[in-house]
Structures are given as structure tokens and as C-alpha cells.
Enzyme design. Sequence first.
Site, mmCIF file in Angstrom:
data_model
loop_
_atom_site.group_PDB
_atom_site.id
_atom_site.type_symbol
_atom_site.label_atom_id
_atom_site.label_comp_id
_atom_site.label_asym_id
_atom_site.label_seq_id
_atom_site.Cartn_x
_atom_site.Cartn_y
_atom_site.Cartn_z
ATOM 1 C CG ASN A 1 -12.636 -0.391 4.060
ATOM 2 O OD1 ASN A 1 -12.980 -0.903 5.117
ATOM 3 N ND2 ASN A 1 -11.491 0.274 3.933
ATOM 4 C CD GLN B 1 -14.851 0.071 -2.481
ATOM 5 O OE1 GLN B 1 -16.040 -0.082 -2.224
ATOM 6 N NE2 GLN B 1 -14.233 -0.587 -3.443
ATOM 7 C CG HIS C 1 -6.845 -2.552 3.357
ATOM 8 N ND1 HIS C 1 -6.063 -1.442 3.117
ATOM 9 C CD2 HIS C 1 -8.065 -2.257 2.853
ATOM 10 C CE1 HIS C 1 -6.784 -0.513 2.508
ATOM 11 N NE2 HIS C 1 -8.004 -0.988 2.336
ATOM 12 C CG ASP D 1 -2.040 0.991 1.145
ATOM 13 O OD1 ASP D 1 -3.205 0.563 1.135
ATOM 14 O OD2 ASP D 1 -1.766 2.211 1.089
ATOM 15 C CG HIS E 1 -8.728 -2.708 -2.217
ATOM 16 N ND1 HIS E 1 -9.596 -1.923 -2.925
ATOM 17 C CD2 HIS E 1 -8.530 -2.068 -1.036
ATOM 18 C CE1 HIS E 1 -9.913 -0.859 -2.229
ATOM 19 N NE2 HIS E 1 -9.284 -0.922 -1.057
HETATM 20 P P1 AMP Z 1 -9.810 1.680 0.637
HETATM 21 O O1 AMP Z 1 -9.962 2.916 1.483
HETATM 22 O O2 AMP Z 1 -10.194 0.419 1.354
HETATM 23 O O3 AMP Z 1 -10.492 1.833 -0.710
HETATM 24 O O4 AMP Z 1 -8.254 1.533 0.385
HETATM 25 C C1 AMP Z 1 -7.572 2.051 -0.726
HETATM 26 C C2 AMP Z 1 -6.105 1.896 -0.451
HETATM 27 O O5 AMP Z 1 -5.406 1.999 -1.670
HETATM 28 C C3 AMP Z 1 -5.547 2.949 0.505
HETATM 29 O O6 AMP Z 1 -4.967 2.321 1.631
HETATM 30 C C4 AMP Z 1 -4.498 3.666 -0.359
HETATM 31 O O7 AMP Z 1 -3.361 4.036 0.377
HETATM 32 C C5 AMP Z 1 -4.182 2.612 -1.405
HETATM 33 N N1 AMP Z 1 -3.676 3.128 -2.664
HETATM 34 C C6 AMP Z 1 -4.216 4.112 -3.425
HETATM 35 N N2 AMP Z 1 -3.479 4.313 -4.535
HETATM 36 C C7 AMP Z 1 -2.463 3.429 -4.486
HETATM 37 C C8 AMP Z 1 -1.350 3.131 -5.339
HETATM 38 N N3 AMP Z 1 -1.134 3.812 -6.479
HETATM 39 N N4 AMP Z 1 -0.483 2.149 -4.965
HETATM 40 C C9 AMP Z 1 -0.692 1.463 -3.815
HETATM 41 N N5 AMP Z 1 -1.719 1.691 -2.965
HETATM 42 C C10 AMP Z 1 -2.591 2.658 -3.293
#
Ligand code: AMP
Length: 139
Positions: A88, A95, A103, A32, A101
Site C-alpha cells: 500500500n 497505508q 505484506h 505482522d 513494506h
Molecule cells: P499498511 O496498512 O500497509 O501500512 O500496513 C501496516 C501493517 O503494519 C499492518 O498490517 C499492521 O498490523 C502492521 N504493524 C504495525 N505495527 C506493527 C508492529 N509493531 N509489529 C508488526 N507489525 C506491525
Amino acid sequence: MRDESCIFCKIIAGEIPSRKIYEDEDFQVMLDVSPATKGHALILPKKHYANLYELPEELAGKAMCLAKRMAERMTLLLGCDGFNIVQNNNEVAGQTVFHFHMHLIPRYTADENGEMIWWKAQKFSDEVLDDLAKKLAQK
Ligand code: AMP
Ligand code: ZN
């Protein structure tokens, strides 16, 4: 099975760089970009599904099996003390990227994220809880 406006689809296609730590036919796992702890990673299906509601059951099962394998491997390699798996769905649930995805969050005794996964416990009357159980248990 790709959404042109989706950042995770672009990552899977190699158009945006990522720190990939695992890949198979169905999934990619990457670090992440904004980690909660050292080793925080994300499991992404290679095909675009916005959330758990859209994800086919077969892939949901495979994702959970992969999460178990990754948690075991990461715990061994990182020496973490515990693990959170968070997933999420929809904005109201936190989300922010609308490509399914999971985590993978290694937890360390001193990682200062004690309240990271939290909720405020609420009180409901027995009547409400009885109705809820009845509603959710219906066939
Ligand atoms: P969510 O809030 O469950 O949708 O989580 C989205 C996650 O994606 C967050 O923890 C972000 O830090 C992560 N994220 C967003 N863009 C990228 C990226 N380019 N590379 C890796 N992680 C990312
Ligand atoms: Zn996508």
C-alpha cells in the site's frame, strides 16, 4: 536513513521487539502484529523509505525477489494453498505505517478472508478507456 518517528525504524534498530523470521543486508522480515492469516509477514527495507515512490529501483527489485523466495518457503513450511502480496502507498490506498513494506499473506482454503483483497469493478466508457490507454502508453 532513519526516521526518528517511524515505528519500523525502531523495530529494525531493535528498540521495539518484533518476531523476526528473516534478515539480510538490506531487509528484515517479521510477523505482522495484527495478521490477516496465520503467517502474515512484512518485508521491510532496513533503510527508511516512506513508500514505493521513494524506494530506489534496485531495492524494489530485491524486495520482489525476496517476496518470491519467502512465498515459496512459507508455502512449504505452512502448507498454505495460495498467497497474496500486498503493498500500500499513501493513506488513500490504505497505508498506515509510512515506511515501505510488502505484506506476505499466506492464504488457506478456509481462512475466511475471501473478500480481504477486493475492489469494486467500475464501468468506464470506451472513449475514456481509449484516452486512458493512449495517455499511459505515451513515451
Ligand atoms: P499498511 O496498512 O500497509 O501500512 O500496513 C501496516 C501493517 O503494519 C499492518 O498490517 C499492521 O498490523 C502492521 N504493524 C504495525 N505495527 C506493527 C508492529 N509493531 N509489529 C508488526 N507489525 C506491525
Ligand atoms: Zn522507518
